[in-house]
Write an enzyme that holds these catalytic residues in place. Sequence first.
Site, short mmCIF file in Angstrom:
data_model
loop_
_atom_site.label_atom_id
_atom_site.label_comp_id
_atom_site.label_asym_id
_atom_site.label_seq_id
_atom_site.Cartn_x
_atom_site.Cartn_y
_atom_site.Cartn_z
N GLU A 79 74.84 15.05 63.87
CA GLU A 79 73.95 14.46 62.87
C GLU A 79 72.84 13.63 63.51
O GLU A 79 71.69 13.70 63.08
CB GLU A 79 74.76 13.58 61.91
CG GLU A 79 75.77 14.37 61.10
CD GLU A 79 76.84 13.46 60.54
OE1 GLU A 79 76.66 12.97 59.42
OE2 GLU A 79 77.84 13.20 61.23
N HIS A 107 78.38 12.55 55.74
CA HIS A 107 78.71 13.48 56.82
C HIS A 107 78.89 14.90 56.28
O HIS A 107 78.35 15.86 56.83
CB HIS A 107 79.99 13.02 57.53
CG HIS A 107 80.49 13.97 58.57
ND1 HIS A 107 79.84 14.17 59.77
CD2 HIS A 107 81.57 14.79 58.58
CE1 HIS A 107 80.50 15.08 60.49
NE2 HIS A 107 81.55 15.47 59.79
N GLU A 112 85.87 8.06 63.72
CA GLU A 112 86.75 8.06 62.55
C GLU A 112 87.68 6.85 62.60
O GLU A 112 87.88 6.22 63.65
CB GLU A 112 87.61 9.34 62.52
CG GLU A 112 86.80 10.62 62.49
CD GLU A 112 87.62 11.85 62.10
OE1 GLU A 112 88.69 11.68 61.46
OE2 GLU A 112 87.19 12.96 62.43
N THR A 134 92.04 14.40 70.96
CA THR A 134 91.71 13.38 69.95
C THR A 134 92.13 12.04 70.54
O THR A 134 93.30 11.87 70.88
CB THR A 134 92.48 13.65 68.64
OG1 THR A 134 92.16 14.96 68.16
CG2 THR A 134 92.11 12.62 67.58
N LYS A 169 88.51 21.76 67.63
CA LYS A 169 88.96 20.40 67.34
C LYS A 169 90.29 20.03 68.00
O LYS A 169 90.74 18.91 67.83
CB LYS A 169 89.14 20.26 65.82
CG LYS A 169 87.90 20.53 65.01
CD LYS A 169 87.05 19.29 64.89
CE LYS A 169 85.96 19.48 63.87
NZ LYS A 169 85.26 18.21 63.61
N ASP A 211 87.56 12.16 67.15
CA ASP A 211 87.95 13.56 66.97
C ASP A 211 86.94 14.45 67.70
O ASP A 211 86.04 15.02 67.09
CB ASP A 211 87.99 13.86 65.46
CG ASP A 211 88.46 15.26 65.17
OD1 ASP A 211 89.33 15.76 65.89
OD2 ASP A 211 87.95 15.87 64.19
N ARG A 215 80.87 21.97 68.74
CA ARG A 215 80.13 22.50 67.58
C ARG A 215 79.84 24.00 67.69
O ARG A 215 79.80 24.70 66.68
CB ARG A 215 78.81 21.75 67.42
CG ARG A 215 78.96 20.26 67.26
CD ARG A 215 79.84 19.90 66.08
NE ARG A 215 79.97 18.46 65.95
CZ ARG A 215 80.82 17.88 65.10
NH1 ARG A 215 81.60 18.62 64.33
NH2 ARG A 215 80.90 16.58 65.03
N ASP A 239 93.43 15.91 59.66
CA ASP A 239 92.08 15.35 59.69
C ASP A 239 91.38 15.63 58.37
O ASP A 239 91.40 16.76 57.87
CB ASP A 239 91.29 15.96 60.85
CG ASP A 239 90.04 15.14 61.16
OD1 ASP A 239 90.05 13.92 60.92
OD2 ASP A 239 89.06 15.73 61.63
N GLN A 284 82.99 25.73 66.83
CA GLN A 284 83.27 25.50 65.42
C GLN A 284 82.46 26.44 64.51
O GLN A 284 83.02 27.03 63.58
CB GLN A 284 82.93 24.04 65.08
CG GLN A 284 83.24 23.61 63.65
CD GLN A 284 82.89 22.13 63.42
OE1 GLN A 284 82.50 21.42 64.34
NE2 GLN A 284 83.04 21.68 62.20
N GLU A 291 83.40 12.40 67.20
CA GLU A 291 83.37 12.04 65.78
C GLU A 291 84.01 10.67 65.64
O GLU A 291 85.17 10.48 66.02
CB GLU A 291 84.12 13.08 64.92
CG GLU A 291 83.35 14.38 64.78
CD GLU A 291 83.95 15.33 63.76
OE1 GLU A 291 85.15 15.19 63.43
OE2 GLU A 291 83.22 16.21 63.28
CA CA Z 1 86.98 15.13 62.22
#
Ligand code: CA
Length: 437
Positions: A378, A148, A216, A272, A268, A248, A252, A141, A255, A214
Amino acid sequence: MPALDATHDPARRSHVEDANLPDCDFPIQNLPYGAFSLDGGAVRVGVAIGSRILDLTLLEAEGLLRPGDNDGAVKVFQSGVLNPFMALEQSRWTDTRRRIADLLDAGADLPSAVRALIDRALVPRAAARMHLPFYARGFTDFYASREHATNVGTMFRGADNALMPNWLHIPVGYNARASTVVVSGTDIRRPLGQLRGPEDAAPRLAPSRKLDFELELGAVVGGANPMGQPVTVAAAYDMIFGYVLLNDWSARDIQVWEYQPLGPFQAKVFGTSVSPWVVTRDALEPFRVATPPRETPLLPYLSETAPGNFDIHLEVALSPRDGGETVISRTNSRFMYYSAAQQLAHHSLCGCAMETGDLLGSGTVSGPPRDSCGSLLELTWNGRDPIEVDGGARTFLEDGDTVVLRGYCADGYRVGFGVCAGTILPAPSAAEFGGEE
Ligand code: CA
């Protein structure tokens, strides 16, 4: 480098009539590959065309398609995944695409037996169960959106240290897990994790309370390079078979406690999601766009001699269990600072072998306005500013929430990706592991 040919002709029409509707994701110019089954039967390889799937496993078995070699001895569509096909010479990907387009063309002049076989091979997409289209050999990844990276860096480290000094020089990435890459429609269980908030004296074990998505783009590697042999950006572009939408999923609160100094780990790797249709690099060829201007020059091994990004409209929608669907973000992959080809070239620079079935995540796709961000982190600024969706306000994901990603290119016709969806299930019992519910 692949060129535009008759398969990209916007005027072309299919005898599958609903493939010719202007907002159809899967017209004859797209022809994405996937893996499907019917009525619990064996997993087969197919191409999406309108509301149908063309069963390539059947057409290859009957000798109408010979993607593996010219005499039909090498079979590549019989194992339920795209890997044997993706491992072929790139010219065979293009030749097979041309052959399939000719078979689906509205003006095709086909013998009646061939026409009957094609009719038998066209099955309703609505009746099919989709499977992971490729065996995911590895998953890396990346972190290619400047917006971002700046937003996350500001929240985690403060505005002065938002963008790390390496970011404008290296396509930053980490090795993630292929084992939990799943096809759209697979439920995602909320993870347990070790958490330590700013007011906590010590870490504790509990379900994540800051579960996020996420948005992507995933690049699926077809061609391989031997260990010890780096590849150029141009060669890397050609090695990529196609692209999928990729979610993904990220925790948080896990993380932020675990990520220094080696990067994300448990936050993570619990799931996925990818869309079931691999849109080929051939189909995306008319939609190539250059990466944004460089703020500082890149080392020559990362420079692009041809446009490496794609003009793909992307959006995220959220559906609570008891609410309707609300689109919460709209963005475009053209703004990514590094292309997938640059990421793949960098990945191989040290001599790392890339193999058929490797998956590269682009990194979260965020644009400059807040409503074009590809994560709740975000969009809600780490929970400070809740967003309204049909069925309630959200800072992070609740159990029962469904996240749907969509994407398409458009220029007189659409090259669509379909959807990438997943629903959040409650966490396993934390008490069983000595934690808090
Ligand atoms: Ca990611």
